[in-house]
Design a protein around this motif. Sequence first.
Motif, PDB file in Angstrom:
ATOM      1  N   MET A   1      38.855 -41.282   5.081  1.00 24.54           N
ATOM      2  CA  MET A   1      39.662 -40.413   4.203  1.00 24.54           C
ATOM      3  C   MET A   1      39.301 -38.950   4.481  1.00 24.54           C
ATOM      4  N   TYR A   2      40.331 -38.065   4.502  1.00 27.39           N
ATOM      5  CA  TYR A   2      40.100 -36.656   4.800  1.00 27.39           C
ATOM      6  C   TYR A   2      39.350 -35.968   3.660  1.00 27.39           C
ATOM      7  N   ALA A   3      38.314 -35.235   4.026  1.00 32.40           N
ATOM      8  CA  ALA A   3      37.528 -34.510   3.023  1.00 32.40           C
ATOM      9  C   ALA A   3      37.861 -33.025   3.104  1.00 32.40           C
ATOM     10  N   LYS A   4      38.144 -32.421   1.980  1.00 37.70           N
ATOM     11  CA  LYS A   4      38.468 -30.997   1.959  1.00 37.70           C
ATOM     12  C   LYS A   4      37.225 -30.173   2.266  1.00 37.70           C
ATOM     13  N   HIS A   5      37.448 -29.075   3.013  1.00 37.95           N
ATOM     14  CA  HIS A   5      36.343 -28.180   3.328  1.00 37.95           C
ATOM     15  C   HIS A   5      35.974 -27.365   2.092  1.00 37.95           C
ATOM     16  N   ARG A   6      34.696 -27.049   1.980  1.00 32.72           N
ATOM     17  CA  ARG A   6      34.222 -26.175   0.916  1.00 32.72           C
ATOM     18  C   ARG A   6      33.712 -24.887   1.551  1.00 32.72           C
ATOM     19  N   ILE A   7      34.069 -23.758   0.949  1.00 34.32           N
ATOM     20  CA  ILE A   7      33.673 -22.467   1.495  1.00 34.32           C
ATOM     21  C   ILE A   7      32.760 -21.762   0.509  1.00 34.32           C
ATOM     22  N   ASP A   8      31.617 -21.332   0.997  1.00 33.81           N
ATOM     23  CA  ASP A   8      30.667 -20.568   0.199  1.00 33.81           C
ATOM     24  C   ASP A   8      31.235 -19.158   0.004  1.00 33.81           C
ATOM     25  N   LEU A   9      31.342 -18.708  -1.259  1.00 35.28           N
ATOM     26  CA  LEU A   9      31.914 -17.399  -1.552  1.00 35.28           C
ATOM     27  C   LEU A   9      31.109 -16.279  -0.892  1.00 35.28           C
ATOM     28  N   PHE A  15      32.244 -12.682   5.943  1.00 37.87           N
ATOM     29  CA  PHE A  15      33.343 -12.765   6.914  1.00 37.87           C
ATOM     30  C   PHE A  15      34.348 -11.639   6.685  1.00 37.87           C
ATOM     31  N   HIS A  16      34.668 -11.377   5.428  1.00 38.43           N
ATOM     32  CA  HIS A  16      35.624 -10.320   5.080  1.00 38.43           C
ATOM     33  C   HIS A  16      35.132  -8.966   5.575  1.00 38.43           C
ATOM     34  N   LYS A  43      28.448 -18.295  11.702  1.00 41.56           N
ATOM     35  CA  LYS A  43      28.470 -19.606  12.357  1.00 41.56           C
ATOM     36  C   LYS A  43      28.513 -20.724  11.318  1.00 41.56           C
ATOM     37  N   LEU A  44      27.791 -20.527  10.198  1.00 40.35           N
ATOM     38  CA  LEU A  44      27.811 -21.519   9.130  1.00 40.35           C
ATOM     39  C   LEU A  44      29.206 -21.622   8.516  1.00 40.35           C
ATOM     40  N   LEU A  45      29.870 -20.482   8.333  1.00 39.16           N
ATOM     41  CA  LEU A  45      31.215 -20.487   7.784  1.00 39.16           C
ATOM     42  C   LEU A  45      32.174 -21.225   8.724  1.00 39.16           C
ATOM     43  N   GLU A  46      32.017 -21.038  10.011  1.00 38.21           N
ATOM     44  CA  GLU A  46      32.865 -21.742  10.970  1.00 38.21           C
ATOM     45  C   GLU A  46      32.609 -23.247  10.921  1.00 38.21           C
ATOM     46  N   ARG A  47      31.361 -23.636  10.672  1.00 34.61           N
ATOM     47  CA  ARG A  47      31.078 -25.063  10.516  1.00 34.61           C
ATOM     48  C   ARG A  47      31.716 -25.586   9.238  1.00 34.61           C
ATOM     49  N   GLN A  48      31.665 -24.781   8.172  1.00 34.91           N
ATOM     50  CA  GLN A  48      32.254 -25.203   6.907  1.00 34.91           C
ATOM     51  C   GLN A  48      33.772 -25.361   7.008  1.00 34.91           C
ATOM     52  N   GLN A  71      41.320 -14.298   6.541  1.00 39.59           N
ATOM     53  CA  GLN A  71      41.048 -12.942   6.088  1.00 39.59           C
ATOM     54  C   GLN A  71      42.054 -12.510   5.020  1.00 39.59           C
ATOM     55  N   GLN A  72      43.315 -12.882   5.178  1.00 37.44           N
ATOM     56  CA  GLN A  72      44.315 -12.564   4.161  1.00 37.44           C
ATOM     57  C   GLN A  72      43.952 -13.219   2.826  1.00 37.44           C
ATOM     58  N   HIS A  73      43.557 -14.479   2.891  1.00 35.29           N
ATOM     59  CA  HIS A  73      43.156 -15.171   1.666  1.00 35.29           C
ATOM     60  C   HIS A  73      41.873 -14.565   1.090  1.00 35.29           C
ATOM     61  N   ALA A  74      40.948 -14.206   1.967  1.00 28.80           N
ATOM     62  CA  ALA A  74      39.678 -13.633   1.511  1.00 28.80           C
ATOM     63  C   ALA A  74      39.904 -12.336   0.750  1.00 28.80           C
ATOM     64  N   THR A  75      40.819 -11.522   1.233  1.00 22.40           N
ATOM     65  CA  THR A  75      41.126 -10.258   0.563  1.00 22.40           C
ATOM     66  C   THR A  75      41.594 -10.509  -0.868  1.00 22.40           C
ATOM     67  N   ILE A  76      42.476 -11.495  -1.035  1.00 25.11           N
ATOM     68  CA  ILE A  76      43.001 -11.802  -2.359  1.00 25.11           C
ATOM     69  C   ILE A  76      41.924 -12.414  -3.252  1.00 25.11           C
ATOM     70  N   VAL A  77      41.170 -13.369  -2.687  1.00 21.24           N
ATOM     71  CA  VAL A  77      40.140 -14.069  -3.475  1.00 21.24           C
ATOM     72  C   VAL A  77      39.079 -13.097  -3.970  1.00 21.24           C
ATOM     73  N   LEU A  78      38.582 -12.249  -3.077  1.00 21.99           N
ATOM     74  CA  LEU A  78      37.512 -11.328  -3.462  1.00 21.99           C
ATOM     75  C   LEU A  78      38.001 -10.281  -4.455  1.00 21.99           C
ATOM     76  N   ALA A  79      39.252  -9.845  -4.289  1.00 19.30           N
ATOM     77  CA  ALA A  79      39.814  -8.904  -5.257  1.00 19.30           C
ATOM     78  C   ALA A  79      39.921  -9.561  -6.629  1.00 19.30           C
TER      79      ALA A  79
END
Length: 306
Positions: A1-9, A15-16, A43-48, A71-79
């Motif tokens: 079963m596909y597992a969703k990736h988790r990203i550390d804020l 990355f941003h 590199k850890l973010l790329e693994r995630q 990066q587009q999503h990161a801009t919105i999320v961090l804002a």
Amino acid sequence: MYAKHRIDLRLLTYFHAVAATGNITKAAEELNIAQPTLSKALKLLERQTGTTLMERSVHGIRLTPIGERLQQHATIVLAQVGKALDEVDQLRTGGLGEVRVGAGPSWVRRFLPEIVAEMMHESRDIKVEIVGGFDDSLTERLEAGELDFIVAELPLAGVDDYEVDKLTSDNLVVVGRPEHPLAGRKNVSAAEALSHDWALPPANNLARRKLDGGATTLGLAPPRPEVVSSSQTFLMTVVHLADLLLYTTRTQLKSPEGKGLVEMDVPQLITSREAGIIYRTPRLLSPVAALLAERLKNACQKDPFN
């Protein structure tokens, strides 16, 4: 079963910063961390995420297509995270919060000044920032998380990408000064009107796109304006002083800048225009933002010209 990736804020923040500067060394300095630490974090973010986000070279870094989208999503999320923290702090201290609103030219002069003044009179414990501009530039800033909502003409397409409260309906018409050769004439053809000199907003403006599209539909060449400006006030002022035609809403003729201008009778170029409040999805508003939006809706419902 596909597992969703988790990203550390925290990693997303790193990355941003790298994506914004285009250079790992500069980003490390801005973040006040060691460069090797930042490289490991990337590199850890790329693994995630399970994919390559950036390509490194002697000239710096270049985002991959997936990296650009992140990066587009990161801009919105961090804002949004920043706004959430600010709002929590304001609510904790009993404040109503702050609001940043993007407003099209007519809204900067109509409704918003009175509503903001009224809210400031009721409570000094609020912060309001009004950012003026034309439609596309405001939409870009909304998508980037820089604005809580915008009040402007509704987009020609892509409304489903936002949440929308419709406020007004109006018509876009050809406008000029009373001394213009077309003033007072009946049933002027589009071809004749388009052959005159025009003062218009930039080509990406929605009203301009409707005018150009209307001309094309009629098999005519769109106007090539002699004057172009992103300032509606400037356009209306210059049309008072010269035999230029402007394409704007009938409501603008009731504004201080529009007084003295007249509508030209060019039926073929009349088009409808709807305006409203445009929100990002999901709609997350501070108390003061929600209050301002609600009062805008109430004011438009009571306005006799709508």
